[in-house]
Design an enzyme around this catalytic site. Sequence first.
Site, mmCIF file in Angstrom:
data_model
loop_
_atom_site.group_PDB
_atom_site.id
_atom_site.type_symbol
_atom_site.label_atom_id
_atom_site.label_comp_id
_atom_site.label_asym_id
_atom_site.label_seq_id
_atom_site.Cartn_x
_atom_site.Cartn_y
_atom_site.Cartn_z
ATOM 1 N N ASN A 25 -57.195 -1.237 -9.852
ATOM 2 C CA ASN A 25 -56.929 0.190 -9.930
ATOM 3 C C ASN A 25 -55.412 0.408 -9.975
ATOM 4 O O ASN A 25 -54.703 0.002 -9.052
ATOM 5 C CB ASN A 25 -57.544 0.894 -8.715
ATOM 6 C CG ASN A 25 -57.426 2.395 -8.784
ATOM 7 O OD1 ASN A 25 -56.369 2.922 -9.086
ATOM 8 N ND2 ASN A 25 -58.500 3.092 -8.489
ATOM 9 N N ASP B 101 -53.861 3.409 -10.165
ATOM 10 C CA ASP B 101 -53.502 4.787 -9.814
ATOM 11 C C ASP B 101 -52.112 4.894 -9.198
ATOM 12 O O ASP B 101 -51.345 5.803 -9.512
ATOM 13 C CB ASP B 101 -54.502 5.361 -8.802
ATOM 14 C CG ASP B 101 -55.856 5.680 -9.409
ATOM 15 O OD1 ASP B 101 -56.005 5.586 -10.645
ATOM 16 O OD2 ASP B 101 -56.777 6.007 -8.637
ATOM 17 N N HIS B 102 -51.814 3.969 -8.278
ATOM 18 C CA HIS B 102 -50.598 4.159 -7.492
ATOM 19 C C HIS B 102 -49.330 3.698 -8.205
ATOM 20 O O HIS B 102 -48.227 3.959 -7.712
ATOM 21 C CB HIS B 102 -50.762 3.538 -6.111
ATOM 22 C CG HIS B 102 -51.813 4.275 -5.316
ATOM 23 N ND1 HIS B 102 -51.751 5.631 -5.094
ATOM 24 C CD2 HIS B 102 -52.969 3.865 -4.747
ATOM 25 C CE1 HIS B 102 -52.802 6.018 -4.404
ATOM 26 N NE2 HIS B 102 -53.560 4.967 -4.199
ATOM 27 N N ARG C 184 -41.241 11.137 -9.038
ATOM 28 C CA ARG C 184 -39.960 11.532 -9.630
ATOM 29 C C ARG C 184 -40.124 12.374 -10.892
ATOM 30 O O ARG C 184 -39.141 12.847 -11.447
ATOM 31 C CB ARG C 184 -39.133 10.278 -9.959
ATOM 32 C CG ARG C 184 -38.635 9.497 -8.756
ATOM 33 C CD ARG C 184 -37.566 10.268 -7.985
ATOM 34 N NE ARG C 184 -36.369 10.475 -8.765
ATOM 35 C CZ ARG C 184 -35.346 9.621 -8.798
ATOM 36 N NH1 ARG C 184 -35.391 8.499 -8.087
ATOM 37 N NH2 ARG C 184 -34.278 9.881 -9.528
ATOM 38 N N ARG D 143 -57.968 12.560 -11.138
ATOM 39 C CA ARG D 143 -58.299 13.591 -10.159
ATOM 40 C C ARG D 143 -58.151 14.985 -10.764
ATOM 41 O O ARG D 143 -57.362 15.194 -11.685
ATOM 42 C CB ARG D 143 -57.391 13.464 -8.931
ATOM 43 C CG ARG D 143 -57.822 12.353 -7.978
ATOM 44 C CD ARG D 143 -56.932 12.318 -6.752
ATOM 45 N NE ARG D 143 -57.505 11.477 -5.717
ATOM 46 C CZ ARG D 143 -58.303 11.910 -4.742
ATOM 47 N NH1 ARG D 143 -58.609 13.193 -4.673
ATOM 48 N NH2 ARG D 143 -58.789 11.094 -3.849
ATOM 49 N N ARG E 185 -52.870 14.339 -9.514
ATOM 50 C CA ARG E 185 -51.773 13.944 -8.628
ATOM 51 C C ARG E 185 -51.134 12.623 -9.033
ATOM 52 O O ARG E 185 -50.008 12.327 -8.642
ATOM 53 C CB ARG E 185 -52.242 13.857 -7.178
ATOM 54 C CG ARG E 185 -53.230 12.736 -6.904
ATOM 55 C CD ARG E 185 -53.608 12.658 -5.445
ATOM 56 N NE ARG E 185 -54.289 13.866 -4.989
ATOM 57 C CZ ARG E 185 -54.893 13.952 -3.804
ATOM 58 N NH1 ARG E 185 -54.866 12.909 -2.970
ATOM 59 N NH2 ARG E 185 -55.509 15.049 -3.452
ATOM 60 N N GLU F 147 -62.938 6.558 -12.700
ATOM 61 C CA GLU F 147 -63.442 7.232 -11.506
ATOM 62 C C GLU F 147 -63.188 8.714 -11.658
ATOM 63 O O GLU F 147 -62.116 9.134 -12.103
ATOM 64 C CB GLU F 147 -62.732 6.718 -10.249
ATOM 65 C CG GLU F 147 -63.064 5.288 -9.891
ATOM 66 C CD GLU F 147 -62.414 4.865 -8.587
ATOM 67 O OE1 GLU F 147 -61.529 5.604 -8.092
ATOM 68 O OE2 GLU F 147 -62.771 3.810 -8.064
ATOM 69 N N THR G 93 -56.976 10.020 0.000
ATOM 70 C CA THR G 93 -57.742 9.138 -0.870
ATOM 71 C C THR G 93 -59.213 9.464 -0.649
ATOM 72 O O THR G 93 -59.552 10.227 0.250
ATOM 73 C CB THR G 93 -57.449 7.651 -0.548
ATOM 74 O OG1 THR G 93 -58.133 6.817 -1.489
ATOM 75 C CG2 THR G 93 -57.874 7.293 0.863
ATOM 76 N N THR G 94 -60.080 8.928 -1.474
ATOM 77 C CA THR G 94 -61.500 9.265 -1.398
ATOM 78 C C THR G 94 -62.060 8.959 -0.016
ATOM 79 O O THR G 94 -61.885 7.862 0.502
ATOM 80 C CB THR G 94 -62.299 8.482 -2.458
ATOM 81 O OG1 THR G 94 -61.731 8.750 -3.744
ATOM 82 C CG2 THR G 94 -63.748 8.913 -2.461
ATOM 83 N N HIS H 223 -62.702 0.127 -1.779
ATOM 84 C CA HIS H 223 -62.039 1.085 -0.893
ATOM 85 C C HIS H 223 -61.542 0.386 0.371
ATOM 86 O O HIS H 223 -62.326 -0.087 1.187
ATOM 87 C CB HIS H 223 -62.917 2.255 -0.496
ATOM 88 C CG HIS H 223 -62.097 3.434 -0.018
ATOM 89 N ND1 HIS H 223 -61.457 4.291 -0.882
ATOM 90 C CD2 HIS H 223 -61.779 3.853 1.226
ATOM 91 C CE1 HIS H 223 -60.805 5.205 -0.191
ATOM 92 N NE2 HIS H 223 -60.969 4.953 1.090
ATOM 93 N N GLY H 224 -60.227 0.338 0.492
ATOM 94 C CA GLY H 224 -59.587 -0.213 1.675
ATOM 95 C C GLY H 224 -59.486 -1.722 1.714
ATOM 96 O O GLY H 224 -58.911 -2.285 2.653
ATOM 97 N N GLY I 14 -57.098 -1.380 -5.498
ATOM 98 C CA GLY I 14 -55.899 -0.787 -6.071
ATOM 99 C C GLY I 14 -54.691 -0.809 -5.165
ATOM 100 O O GLY I 14 -53.720 -1.517 -5.414
ATOM 101 N N HIS I 15 -54.752 -0.048 -4.067
ATOM 102 C CA HIS I 15 -53.556 0.144 -3.242
ATOM 103 C C HIS I 15 -52.954 -1.169 -2.765
ATOM 104 O O HIS I 15 -51.736 -1.376 -2.819
ATOM 105 C CB HIS I 15 -53.886 1.031 -2.032
ATOM 106 C CG HIS I 15 -52.698 1.379 -1.204
ATOM 107 N ND1 HIS I 15 -52.325 0.656 -0.103
ATOM 108 C CD2 HIS I 15 -51.789 2.372 -1.334
ATOM 109 C CE1 HIS I 15 -51.232 1.188 0.423
ATOM 110 N NE2 HIS I 15 -50.892 2.223 -0.301
#
Length: 238
Positions: free
Chosen positions: A7, A9-10, A18, A45, A49, A70, A100-101, A191-192, A213-214
């Site tokens: 993922n 996303d981040h 920025r 989303r 965001r 997603e 987050t979700t 997730h996590g 992802g994260h």
Amino acid sequence: MAKLGVNVDHIATIRQARGVSEPDPVAAALLAELAGANGITVHLREDRRHIQDRDVEILRKTVQTRLNLEMALTDEMIAFALKVLPDAVTLVPEGRHELTTEGGLDVNMLRTTLTQKIILLKQAGIVVSLFIEPDLEQIKASHKVGADYIEIHTGTYCEMRSEKSRREQLQRIELAISAARKLGLGVNAGHGLNYQNVGPVVALKGIEEFNIGHSIVSRASLVGMDRAVREMLALLND
């Protein structure tokens, strides 16, 4: 062998902080694929965001493995998916104020709407996954509404601090995997999950793909995307 969906996303979160053009999640996706990732996941989303519409449109043209989108169960998002045609869609609950979700879909409560929207997505050739808790009733409901896959929410397991609590959550996940597979559902998880806690979930067997992802993006900020992805792949297939 377990598959890895990265993922990105981040990467977009850093860019949006920025309001500039870098770092580019499309470039991150390419690097992840070159490192061996089996797929790319992005969450478009409602408040935009991080990932933007244009990111998804470009990723659809450039991802060589598998693009998983997603998204929330809204008319806007369904229409966007039918326009872009990702390989797969994962329907997730979404709150404007969450970081987050948080938790999985209540499939029973959304049964009518889910059944209708899943038909539309599958008619367009899109594989449909539902992000749910490792709960037997939610799994049965996912099968009834026509989902192809479930993605088990592993966040509760990841948040547990005692060994006893972690074991209990792993048992729930193991039962969920078994129940889903008996119903003919494919099973993903996410997730996590990170480099420290993913091992016990991998050891359960039966999960086809881990969407992470994260943790990977965080690791990539220190050692680069190539190494971060390869290290996670090694843990999934040790």
